[in-house]
Design a protein around this motif. Structure first.
Motif, PDB file in Angstrom:
ATOM      1  N   MET A  91      14.073  41.373  -5.951  1.00 37.16           N
ATOM      2  CA  MET A  91      14.122  40.790  -4.931  1.00 37.16           C
ATOM      3  C   MET A  91      13.797  39.603  -4.987  1.00 37.16           C
ATOM      4  O   MET A  91      14.306  38.331  -4.547  1.00 37.16           O
ATOM      5  CB  MET A  91      13.568  41.662  -3.685  1.00 37.16           C
ATOM      6  CG  MET A  91      13.384  41.174  -2.558  1.00 37.16           C
ATOM      7  SD  MET A  91      14.596  41.852  -1.470  1.00 37.16           S
ATOM      8  CE  MET A  91      14.469  41.230   0.059  1.00 37.16           C
ATOM      9  N   LEU A  92      12.530  39.500  -5.569  1.00 37.89           N
ATOM     10  CA  LEU A  92      11.774  38.022  -5.710  1.00 37.89           C
ATOM     11  C   LEU A  92      12.793  37.217  -6.763  1.00 37.89           C
ATOM     12  O   LEU A  92      12.975  35.877  -6.306  1.00 37.89           O
ATOM     13  CB  LEU A  92      10.241  38.045  -6.260  1.00 37.89           C
ATOM     14  CG  LEU A  92       9.522  36.991  -6.732  1.00 37.89           C
ATOM     15  CD1 LEU A  92       9.555  36.418  -5.250  1.00 37.89           C
ATOM     16  CD2 LEU A  92       8.406  37.108  -7.437  1.00 37.89           C
ATOM     17  N   ALA A  93      13.290  37.731  -7.842  1.00 40.99           N
ATOM     18  CA  ALA A  93      13.952  36.957  -8.650  1.00 40.99           C
ATOM     19  C   ALA A  93      15.301  36.225  -7.808  1.00 40.99           C
ATOM     20  O   ALA A  93      15.801  35.220  -7.980  1.00 40.99           O
ATOM     21  CB  ALA A  93      14.683  37.706  -9.740  1.00 40.99           C
ATOM     22  N   GLU A  94      15.982  37.118  -6.900  1.00 36.39           N
ATOM     23  CA  GLU A  94      17.146  36.671  -6.346  1.00 36.39           C
ATOM     24  C   GLU A  94      16.603  35.618  -5.112  1.00 36.39           C
ATOM     25  O   GLU A  94      17.655  34.560  -4.994  1.00 36.39           O
ATOM     26  CB  GLU A  94      17.874  37.911  -5.626  1.00 36.39           C
ATOM     27  CG  GLU A  94      18.590  38.955  -6.307  1.00 36.39           C
ATOM     28  CD  GLU A  94      17.533  40.115  -6.919  1.00 36.39           C
ATOM     29  OE1 GLU A  94      16.154  39.999  -6.649  1.00 36.39           O
ATOM     30  OE2 GLU A  94      18.069  40.802  -7.747  1.00 36.39           O
ATOM     31  N   THR A  95      15.603  35.733  -4.629  1.00 35.96           N
ATOM     32  CA  THR A  95      15.132  34.543  -3.853  1.00 35.96           C
ATOM     33  C   THR A  95      14.903  33.225  -4.306  1.00 35.96           C
ATOM     34  O   THR A  95      15.288  32.354  -4.063  1.00 35.96           O
ATOM     35  CB  THR A  95      13.720  35.186  -2.917  1.00 35.96           C
ATOM     36  OG1 THR A  95      14.003  36.444  -2.535  1.00 35.96           O
ATOM     37  CG2 THR A  95      13.358  34.275  -2.042  1.00 35.96           C
ATOM     38  N   ILE A  96      14.446  33.391  -5.818  1.00 35.86           N
ATOM     39  CA  ILE A  96      14.084  32.362  -6.418  1.00 35.86           C
ATOM     40  C   ILE A  96      15.149  31.616  -6.949  1.00 35.86           C
ATOM     41  O   ILE A  96      15.426  30.426  -6.906  1.00 35.86           O
ATOM     42  CB  ILE A  96      13.078  32.464  -7.847  1.00 35.86           C
ATOM     43  CG1 ILE A  96      11.515  32.975  -7.269  1.00 35.86           C
ATOM     44  CG2 ILE A  96      12.944  31.355  -8.673  1.00 35.86           C
ATOM     45  CD1 ILE A  96      10.991  33.488  -8.354  1.00 35.86           C
TER      46      ILE A  96
END
Length: 150
Positions: free
Chosen positions: A1-6
């Protein structure tokens, strides 16, 4: 989820920079920046980022990488031992597959190929080389060393 946001944030920032470049009438640069900016978003939408994040943070995947590394190390070790045994066996016999280089390898070493006796060409008589012949062998090496500044 964090990687997609970044990745989404990086894409948005890149498209913003592309818009500024287009405003300054640098359309080719703006197009190139926009293309680079869309790559992270495309990776997110295809699922590559999720797969990579799952692989990087998976202990099972790292155990698999370790096992592959161990197998590779074992292959290299057995190959080295096998070569050492072949070298010892050929040294005891005095001749073998590793004793003399084949005639086809001579050009790769920077020397002219010598005709093999019985191959139709006249073989040169064996004897001591002249000093000029020895210098010719080292001229290729000297040229390579000079090329690299050594």
């Amino acid at each position: 989820m964090l990687a997609e946001t970044i990745c989404a944030a990086v894409s948005a920032a890149g498209l913003g920079v592309a818009a500024v470049a287009a405003y300054r009438k640098r359309f080719l640069t703006a197009t190139r920046i926009a293309a680079y900016a869309l790559v992270p978003l495309g990776l997110v939408l295809t699922g590559v980022v999720e797969w990579a994040a799952g692989t990087v943070f998976s202990p099972t995947a790292w155990v698999g990488v370790g096992l592959l590394g161990a197998a590779w190390g074992l292959f290299l070790t057995t190959r080295a031992v096998e070569r050492r045994r072949l070298a010892r066996a050929s040294a005891r016999e005095g001749s073998g597959p590793h004793a003399v280089a084949p005639p086809a390898s001579a050009p790769a070493l920077g020397r002219a190929a010598r005709p093999v006796a019985g191959s139709g060409g006249a073989a040169k008589p064996k004897g001591r080389r002249s000093a000029a012949g020895a210098d010719d062998d080292f001229s290729d090496i000297e040229a390579i060393l000079k090329k690299h500044g050594i």
